[in-house]
Design a protein around this motif. Structure first.
Motif, PDB file in Angstrom:
ATOM      1  N   GLU A  58      -2.488   5.470   7.005  1.00  0.00           N
ATOM      2  CA  GLU A  58      -1.878   4.940   5.784  1.00  0.00           C
ATOM      3  C   GLU A  58      -1.374   3.509   5.912  1.00  0.00           C
ATOM      4  O   GLU A  58      -1.492   2.720   4.984  1.00  0.00           O
ATOM      5  N   ASP A  59      -0.808   3.162   7.078  1.00  0.00           N
ATOM      6  CA  ASP A  59      -0.178   1.831   7.167  1.00  0.00           C
ATOM      7  C   ASP A  59      -1.182   0.707   7.482  1.00  0.00           C
ATOM      8  O   ASP A  59      -0.783  -0.440   7.682  1.00  0.00           O
ATOM      9  N   GLU A  60      -2.457   1.021   7.509  1.00  0.00           N
ATOM     10  CA  GLU A  60      -3.526   0.003   7.590  1.00  0.00           C
ATOM     11  C   GLU A  60      -3.604  -0.815   8.872  1.00  0.00           C
ATOM     12  O   GLU A  60      -4.281  -1.830   8.915  1.00  0.00           O
ATOM     13  N   THR A  61      -2.912  -0.371   9.961  1.00  0.00           N
ATOM     14  CA  THR A  61      -3.119  -1.063  11.244  1.00  0.00           C
ATOM     15  C   THR A  61      -4.486  -0.690  11.822  1.00  0.00           C
ATOM     16  O   THR A  61      -5.137  -1.520  12.461  1.00  0.00           O
ATOM     17  N   VAL A  62      -4.926   0.543  11.610  1.00  0.00           N
ATOM     18  CA  VAL A  62      -6.176   1.006  12.206  1.00  0.00           C
ATOM     19  C   VAL A  62      -7.375   0.431  11.456  1.00  0.00           C
ATOM     20  O   VAL A  62      -7.465   0.539  10.236  1.00  0.00           O
ATOM     21  N   GLN A  63      -8.272  -0.206  12.225  1.00  0.00           N
ATOM     22  CA  GLN A  63      -9.446  -0.811  11.597  1.00  0.00           C
ATOM     23  C   GLN A  63     -10.734  -0.063  11.915  1.00  0.00           C
ATOM     24  O   GLN A  63     -11.687  -0.140  11.168  1.00  0.00           O
TER      25      GLN A  63
END
Lengths: 199, 199
Positions: B133-138
């Motif tokens: 959810e927090d968009e760090t993972v690409q």
């Protein structure tokens, strides 16, 4: 990297110490035991503690049992004149499976092996001699494994028992039933020749 | 004859239920556990209870751990933009052993298998979605086993993740290093062809 989960690592190490369990099997078993439902894990632990707490040596034959004397010694239908001397409680089970033997047993819990520092005092030899005192036993069958230590133990005991006027016999060793002469190793074949019977 | 030592029989049965342990190994292990010195038996039991009591799932990656969050999630040197999704904690250990991967993991604890009644709800899929959810993972690497269930799980998750604008990749499957084309089974060889790379 050296990443590991310490308690899991410890459990794996413990399992690896069991006979016939290598590193990979130990890891597999550790995961299985970890994922086991609580109920199964409890049953497993109970079986282990129970076996260790309840099983002791029969005061007569030194076989393992969970009752005061073992059911074989307590069975009045068994022939009390014959005693089969074995190395190990597993050997009792093996002989029982044949259904051919109706006498009693005596479990030595090992063999005489000077190489490993095991003399007759470490075995249940005293207990065997005590059993023979009242002269009901007429034959003692040596059923040790056909190894150097087994042979030596059988020989040692037979020398000890012969002066007591007891018939001492030894299991026949030779070609296993269904085996092939061509593929039998030379030692088995020699033993089989030595032990030949008249037809 | 039916002669047996009940607690020993029970222990043997319990051991026989473990993976890769047959009747004879179970009997051998039971005797070993029975004859074990008290100290060793205690260590064995402690290792088992300890592992079961202390190990739980990491609240972030669902890997097994005995600390609050697992050492991999807690390691600030690891690349937080990549998550490798595996079936099982053992797979984490396998990937770690390569020394090639520096990202994080997510352990699903199984595969989707309608045949065995296992849907996505039985796996740690919700936990994975929450992490993204927090968009760090690409990038999310699908490292399921190359089985029908593994493939299906990877496909299912990739469809779920693509709308989130995350790169989804899958491990390459093909001829193992040191393997021989001639002896590779046809499915492995097809996968290896499909996954061919430009030189």
């Amino acid at each position: 990297m050296g990443y590991s989960i310490v308690p899991l690592e410890r459990l794996t190490e413990q399992l690896e110490r069991l006979p016939g369990i290598g590193r990979k099997s130990a890891a597999r078993l550790a995961f299985h035991l970890l994922y086991m439902p609580e109920k199964d894990a409890k049953t497993f632990m109970e079986a282990l503690t129970d076996a260790r707490d309840k099983i002791h040596e029969c005061p007569v034959c030194c076989n393992l049992t969970d009752s005061a004397t073992c059911p074989l010694c307590g069975d009045s239908r068994r022939d009390r004149t014959t005693v089969c001397v074995v190395e190990d409680p597993r050997d009792v089970l093996a002989v029982e499976r044949t259904g051919e033997y109706n006498g009693l047993y005596h479990v030595l819990h090992g063999t005489i092996s000077p190489m490993d520092g095991r003399g007759p005092d470490q075995l249940r030899v005293k207990e065997l001699l005590r059993r023979l005192e009242d002269e009901t036993v007429q034959e003692v069958i040596m059923a040790q494994n056909p190894t150097v230590e087994g042979d030596y133990t059988a020989l040692y005991l037979s020398r000890l028992l012969k002066p007591l006027n007891i018939k001492v016999t030894r299991l026949a060793y030779g070609i296993p039933v269904g085996g092939d002469l061509e593929y039998a190793d030379e030692i088995t074949l020699s033993r089989s020749l030595e032990g030949r019977n008249e037809l």
